[in-house]
Each structure stands twice: as C-alpha cells, then as structure tokens.
Design a protein around this motif. Structure first.
Motif, PDB file in Angstrom:
ATOM      1  N   PRO A 309       0.839  -1.200   0.000  1.00  0.00           N
ATOM      2  CA  PRO A 309       0.000   0.000   0.000  1.00  0.00           C
ATOM      3  C   PRO A 309       0.880   1.259   0.000  1.00  0.00           C
ATOM      4  O   PRO A 309       1.875   1.311   0.722  1.00  0.00           O
ATOM      5  CB  PRO A 309      -0.787  -0.092   1.313  1.00  0.00           C
ATOM      6  N   VAL A 310       0.509   2.231  -0.822  1.00  0.00           N
ATOM      7  CA  VAL A 310       1.281   3.470  -0.950  1.00  0.00           C
ATOM      8  C   VAL A 310       0.362   4.663  -0.665  1.00  0.00           C
ATOM      9  O   VAL A 310      -0.176   5.281  -1.577  1.00  0.00           O
ATOM     10  CB  VAL A 310       1.903   3.599  -2.359  1.00  0.00           C
ATOM     11  N   PRO A 311       0.145   4.997   0.615  1.00  0.00           N
ATOM     12  CA  PRO A 311      -0.692   6.160   0.930  1.00  0.00           C
ATOM     13  C   PRO A 311       0.001   7.439   0.481  1.00  0.00           C
ATOM     14  O   PRO A 311       1.213   7.581   0.642  1.00  0.00           O
ATOM     15  CB  PRO A 311      -0.823   6.098   2.460  1.00  0.00           C
ATOM     16  N   ALA A 312      -0.771   8.367  -0.067  1.00  0.00           N
ATOM     17  CA  ALA A 312      -0.176   9.570  -0.660  1.00  0.00           C
ATOM     18  C   ALA A 312      -1.211  10.686  -0.688  1.00  0.00           C
ATOM     19  O   ALA A 312      -2.317  10.525  -0.209  1.00  0.00           O
ATOM     20  CB  ALA A 312       0.302   9.249  -2.068  1.00  0.00           C
ATOM     21  N   GLY A 313      -0.820  11.812  -1.267  1.00  0.00           N
ATOM     22  CA  GLY A 313      -1.769  12.917  -1.449  1.00  0.00           C
ATOM     23  C   GLY A 313      -1.701  13.944  -0.338  1.00  0.00           C
ATOM     24  O   GLY A 313      -2.593  14.001   0.514  1.00  0.00           O
ATOM     25  N   GLY A 314      -0.656  14.743  -0.333  1.00  0.00           N
ATOM     26  CA  GLY A 314      -0.562  15.785   0.685  1.00  0.00           C
ATOM     27  C   GLY A 314       0.009  15.304   2.006  1.00  0.00           C
ATOM     28  O   GLY A 314      -0.299  15.871   3.052  1.00  0.00           O
ATOM     29  N   MET A 315       0.842  14.244   1.976  1.00  0.00           N
ATOM     30  CA  MET A 315       1.476  13.771   3.216  1.00  0.00           C
ATOM     31  C   MET A 315       2.611  14.720   3.609  1.00  0.00           C
ATOM     32  O   MET A 315       3.278  15.285   2.758  1.00  0.00           O
ATOM     33  CB  MET A 315       2.042  12.360   3.021  1.00  0.00           C
ATOM     34  N   ARG A 316       2.810  14.875   4.914  1.00  0.00           N
ATOM     35  CA  ARG A 316       3.870  15.750   5.405  1.00  0.00           C
ATOM     36  C   ARG A 316       4.845  14.955   6.259  1.00  0.00           C
ATOM     37  O   ARG A 316       4.485  13.991   6.926  1.00  0.00           O
ATOM     38  CB  ARG A 316       3.281  16.909   6.220  1.00  0.00           C
ATOM     39  N   LEU A 317       6.083  15.404   6.201  1.00  0.00           N
ATOM     40  CA  LEU A 317       7.169  14.769   6.934  1.00  0.00           C
ATOM     41  C   LEU A 317       6.822  14.561   8.407  1.00  0.00           C
ATOM     42  O   LEU A 317       7.094  13.506   8.992  1.00  0.00           O
ATOM     43  CB  LEU A 317       8.400  15.682   6.784  1.00  0.00           C
ATOM     44  N   ALA A 318       6.176  15.556   8.998  1.00  0.00           N
ATOM     45  CA  ALA A 318       5.863  15.480  10.431  1.00  0.00           C
ATOM     46  C   ALA A 318       4.916  14.332  10.759  1.00  0.00           C
ATOM     47  O   ALA A 318       4.831  13.897  11.909  1.00  0.00           O
ATOM     48  CB  ALA A 318       5.251  16.810  10.888  1.00  0.00           C
ATOM     49  N   ARG A 319       4.213  13.818   9.734  1.00  0.00           N
ATOM     50  CA  ARG A 319       3.238  12.761  10.007  1.00  0.00           C
ATOM     51  C   ARG A 319       3.836  11.358   9.940  1.00  0.00           C
ATOM     52  O   ARG A 319       3.119  10.373  10.150  1.00  0.00           O
ATOM     53  CB  ARG A 319       2.065  12.877   9.030  1.00  0.00           C
ATOM     54  N   VAL A 320       5.120  11.234   9.614  1.00  0.00           N
ATOM     55  CA  VAL A 320       5.695   9.897   9.411  1.00  0.00           C
ATOM     56  C   VAL A 320       5.474   8.966  10.606  1.00  0.00           C
ATOM     57  O   VAL A 320       4.988   7.842  10.435  1.00  0.00           O
ATOM     58  CB  VAL A 320       7.197   9.986   9.033  1.00  0.00           C
ATOM     59  N   PRO A 321       5.790   9.391  11.841  1.00  0.00           N
ATOM     60  CA  PRO A 321       5.573   8.461  12.971  1.00  0.00           C
ATOM     61  C   PRO A 321       4.108   8.039  13.096  1.00  0.00           C
ATOM     62  O   PRO A 321       3.810   6.860  13.302  1.00  0.00           O
ATOM     63  CB  PRO A 321       6.020   9.282  14.188  1.00  0.00           C
ATOM     64  N   GLU A 322       3.207   9.001  12.929  1.00  0.00           N
ATOM     65  CA  GLU A 322       1.776   8.678  13.004  1.00  0.00           C
ATOM     66  C   GLU A 322       1.391   7.653  11.922  1.00  0.00           C
ATOM     67  O   GLU A 322       0.661   6.695  12.185  1.00  0.00           O
ATOM     68  CB  GLU A 322       0.968   9.973  12.809  1.00  0.00           C
TER      69      GLU A 322
END
Lengths: 363, 363
Positions: A309-322
């Motif tokens: 699975p490749v979630p995408a679309g406006g992802m931000r670096l700060a959200r990686v742990p979440e």
C-alpha cells in the motif's frame, strides 16, 4: 445456479423495495433482460444472477450479496469489471462494495509478478517501511527532472516515481526523460529506483516499457482505470520482471469501494504497489477506508503476492511516525509536494524523511 | 498562461471557500504540488492551471472554469482524461461538467471515422430514425444467438448489437458467435447489420475486429471506460472503415457529466454511435441530461462527424412516438428486452417497432 463470484452491493432505498432492487441488479449484471423472456433453461439455471442474502445496514442502506457465474467473465479483467459493475455503475443508488472470487480466477489473473517482497528486495530493505517521492511539476525539461531525481537520491529515498501527470509531452518526451533520470541515478551510484509513468494505448505502453528496460529500469507506474485493466494485466503477464505501481487516477472510487478497486482488483490484475489518497490529506478517504484498503492489498489471498500500500496525497514529513503507527512496516510512504516545497533544503528534508522511517521502532 | 483547454467543474462547498477550492483544483489538475515549491518560471507561467471564472449556481453549488495547458495531454486520449479529471475524480465534492477543447486537439483526435451519416447509409436510411435491437441473454450458444438475430432481421430492424455482457466466453466464443450470426444474416439476404461486442486488451480487440471484418461486418461495439479511451482511438485510427458503437458500461457517469463523457468525449475519441440510458427507463438520467447528451453527440464541433445518440435501457415499443417527438429523426432507437419478452411473437413485435419508426411523421 453455478455462482462462483459473489458481488456485494450497497443499495440505498426504502426497506419495502430492497428485495426487488436486489433482484433487478442480479438481472442487470447477468442477462440484462426480462427473465420472463428467457426460454433457455440452462441460462435460467446457470447464468441469471442470484440474490444470496440481503442485510439491513441501517439508515436506508442495504447490503445485497449476489451470485454471478464466473464463466461470464471469460477470465478477462475488463469483462470482470463489466460483470461486477458495468451497467450498475449507471445506477445512482448502487455501489459495489466487495467481490468474492473463486480460486481458479485468482490463479488465472495471477496478481503481481513482482510484489511487496520483490519491491523491498530491489532496494535492500528488510524490516522497515519503504520510502518514495515524486518528480514534479510537469512542464520541467528532462535535465531538470534528472537533477531533481539526483537530489532525492542524495537524500536516500528508495523509490522516485513520476508525477502521474508526466506523460509523452513535447516539453519532456518519455524517452528523453527516462534516459536522463536513469543516467543521473546510475552515474551517481545510487540504489534508488526510478518509476516512470506509462500512458497511452497498449502499443505505446509496451514501447515505453521497452525504453524503461533499455535504461535498466525495473519498476513502472500506470493508471489502470485510464489504461484499461485488461491492458495492465497484459503488461504484467508479458513483463514478469517488471514491478507495476498502480495509480488511482480517474478511479473516482466513490461508487466502487476503494478497498475493493484499489486494494483487491488492482492487485489481482498485477499491481505490486497501489497508490491511494491517505486520510487527512487533500482527499476524503477515511481512516477505516485506508486501513481496509491496505489490508486488502496485503492479506493472504489465494497464492497472490501481496501488493504494497502506498498512501499519498498531501502527506507531510511530520506525520511519518503517526503513519507508521497506523500502517506498520508494511507500507511505502510517498511524500512529494512537502519535500519539493523545501526547495534548496530538499536534500536535507529528504534525509530527514528517510531517517524518520529508518529510525522508527517497528513493533 | 497558455490555457487552450477550459475544464468546467461543479464544486459543492461553502461560498466562503470556493475561491480556494477552485485554485486547489487548478493546481491538482496541472502541477499537483504546492505552487510555492515551483522554481521554474516557465512552469508557473505556462503549466499551472488558472481559474478563469467562478459562478454561483445556487444551493451550495459553484461552477469553476479552469484553464489547462493543452500540451500537457500530448494528444493522448487517456492523458486528456487524466488532465481533466484524474485526481479530481477522487474528490467527493467535485464533478467534471464540461470541457472546451482547442481546434487542434479536435483535429488530432479526429472523432468518428464512420459517423451518423455513414451509419444511415449502411442500411439505406435517409430521413427516418434508425432502429436497433440486442442479442441476449448471454449464456446462449452461437447457433441460438444466430437464430435470434435472424428473427430480428425478419422483423426488419436496422442494427442488431450484442448485449454488452457478451464477450469471449466458453459457452459462446467470439469467433464462433460472429461467424454464426453473420452467416445467418447473409444467407437470409438481410441488410440488417450485426454489431459484435469487443472485449479484452488491445491485442484481443484487434483480433476480434479482424474476425469481424473477415465475416463482412462493418460495425462493432466496445465500452471505452473498460477498454481505455486510448485504445478505442487506436482502433478508430487503424480501422477507418469500421463504425464504432460506444457502450457506457463502468461509465458511472455520476461524477463526469454524461453529455460530456458520452456525448462529447466518446465522440471525440472515435465513436460513431453512443449508447446511453434513456430517461424513464431503468436508469436515472433526466430528460435534460438525455437532450444535452444527444446535442453534444450531434452538434457541429470542429470538423468532427456527428455521432448518433442511442438511448436505451428498458425502452418499450409503446414509447416510440414519444421518443421520436423528443429526439426527432437524429437518433437510433434501441429496444432489446421488450422485444425479447414477446418470445414467439418476437418477429411481429420487431415489425411493429420498425413500422412505428418508419410511419412516424418526422418534422
């Protein structure tokens, strides 16, 4: 009836008419004519769709499980889509929620020839999640895109995909772009994989795969709803060494449940990785939809290889742990715009992205 | 910006946010990244989508006209779909309402090679509407389908199309079916045209067209959303003598306005006839939608041949005068199930259908 496919529809209607609506869909998606006009007993016994079960989901929504004869698909991917939702897609109050397919059909389509395990092996990753970014904006010349790819690679990202808007365009012809980017990555000694986006009719898709292969590329992307799912399957069969990323463009996905369309069917038709709009980004998928989609791509299903699975679309670096808390290690995180917006700090931001994914304490 | 395409979106949102939503769509459908991250002046000037106009349509619905650079499509049909609605299809509150395309693009795609006039000429019709019926249910063997076609032809119908569920199936292989039906019509001396349904990847579509041609067939059907619009265009270009009927299966058509998708774009990509669900049948299209769709298929548009609108989906013989009042002579009326339901009276009912169309007083 010999109903080896079970299609699951969600129908919005009054409780009093749901039996008739379900029967009408069973007829629409099989013989598409008044049953009283059918003289052939075999057709009545074997081909007419059969309502297996209707459940009240509450608030005017009903689930109907309808049996369809697997022979009607002739093991063609497009015809499977047609039998599942061809005419029903024209009914405003009906959505296709799921499809249970017979083992012979899974074997016939075959799923990804290069799946999650092969995508990890390509970049020497074993336990952590994969990382990916995107070449954009379209409009840049091949040399500029190659320079951008080189900076992403310096940042240590595993995969670099074309923006799905990149195609065969005068300002950046496919062959020139692929050669420029592949050369930049190879000459830099990077292990980062470039994933060019294929577009056009099947002849063109094949020409583009040949160009990619000549440049040492082993992973490509296409949008199955635009290219036609039968054509993606043809490419998967003819190129078992190529990993295929499926992009959801034109997938609408409002009327076919995304876990089914993107997680299950794109995987079935040969995609080893499936891009989808993550929750909390620019698109409206819920956490539940994303979780179900990821499970559909990964879960044991016949002998099919899992898709990543490749979630995408406006992802931000700060959200990686979440995101890693949510998806675990079985994911490829795609961050494009947020890294590109860093401009002169792009390499550093990419390194921070990679470090965040590498440093996460996987359970 | 050089914005030769104008895409028209309908957006459902609060008045206070519509400007931002429209700009976001302009970005999504062009560069798909934060504009502040774009360094290339040419991209900013030429490629980033531009909001031309926003109109309040009332009740929380807004129309945004957005300019897109035509070069982004590279004159590929699938890529045009991608640029018009690829990612926006994933936004629940956005529908694609219309698209204004530059003359060069119309010329590049070329539209139907065999259009309405050629479809009339094939069956010797000049002033009246065309008639059509459908071979179904699927599950019947070739000989039975051929016998059915013969009865429709005895009734005098102009065109007989395959049900869109007919494909390459064990119980009725394409080659056997086409040969059986074509032979039945030829040996009976009928002028009725058989329109087989093509399915599968582009290779298979081509094999099926070759089989059709060997059997003297000059009109075929396919579902462009399933086959991929680029592949329909490839077939239209390679087979300028073949008329193509487009079927709306999987067209969903809820998020792309049917007049645009079926009337305009299917025509642009080579369909000489476009099947669509008529108002008052089993599907939910309104009279206004059907009228707009028929106009889009027929209206003067660059140098493109007109496509014949083919309203269908639960039409009944008794409605023929009403439908001709509504559509006039510029239509192909398709009645399938209602004739089939007549069983032993099928030839008589078909004759009544044809007589009703022939006897109508066209204005």
């Amino acid at each position: 009836m010999k109903s080896s496919i079970e299609a699951v529809y969600h129908i919005r209607c009054e409780a009093g008419v749901v039996d008739g609506r379900a029967r009408a869909i069973a007829v629409e998606q099989s013989v598409e004519m008044p049953v009283e006009g059918i003289e052939d007993e075999c057709v009545l016994d074997e081909i007419v769709g059969e309502v297996h079960e209707i459940r009240d989901l509450g608030r005017g929504l009903f689930e109907a499980r309808i049996g369809l004869n697997a022979q009607t698909t002739g093991d063609d991917a497009g015809q499977l889509m047609n039998m599942l939702f061809g005419n029903a897609s024209l009914l405003d109050d009906v959505a296709l929620h799921d499809a249970i397919l017979p083992p012979e059909m899974l074997a016939a389509f075959g799923g990804p020839r290069q799946g999650f395990a092969e995508l990890k092996a390509r970049v020497g990753v074993s336990r952590r999640a994969l990382t990916c970014s995107a070449l954009k904006p379209q409009g840049m010349a091949p040399a500029a895109l190659a320079a951008l790819a080189r900076r992403f690679a310096q940042g240590g990202v595993d995969y670099i995909k074309d923006d799905h808007g990149l195609a065969e365009q005068a300002y950046s012809p496919f062959a020139d772009r692929v050669e420029a980017v592949a050369t930049a990555l190879r000459s830099g000694g990077f292990n980062t994989r470039y994933v060019p986006s294929l577009t056009g009719d099947l002849d063109t898709l094949r020409r583009e795969i040949a160009i990619a292969r000549e440049n040492g590329i082993d992973t490509v992307m296409l949008a199955p709803i635009i290219s036609g799912v039968s054509n993606m399957l043809a490419l998967a069969r003819d190129n078992p060494d190529m990993a295929i990323l499926a992009h959801p463009a034109l997938g609408g996905a409002a009327r076919i449940a995304p876990p089914l369309l993107i997680g299950k069917l794109f995987r079935l038709f040969g995609a080893g990785a499936v891009v989808f709009p993550n929750y909390g980004g620019r698109f409206g998928y819920s956490r539940e939809t994303c979780k179900a989609l990821a499970r559909a791509a990964l879960d044991e299903w016949g002998k099919l290889r899992p898709s990543v699975p490749v979630p995408a679309g406006g992802m931000r670096l700060a959200r990686v742990p979440e995101l890693l808390d949510f998806y675990g290690a079985e994911v490829m995180l795609l961050i494009g715009g947020d890294l590109l917006a860093a401009r002169e700090r792009l390499v550093e931001e990419t390194k921070a992205f990679v470090a965040s994914v590498e440093g996460y304490a996987y359970g």
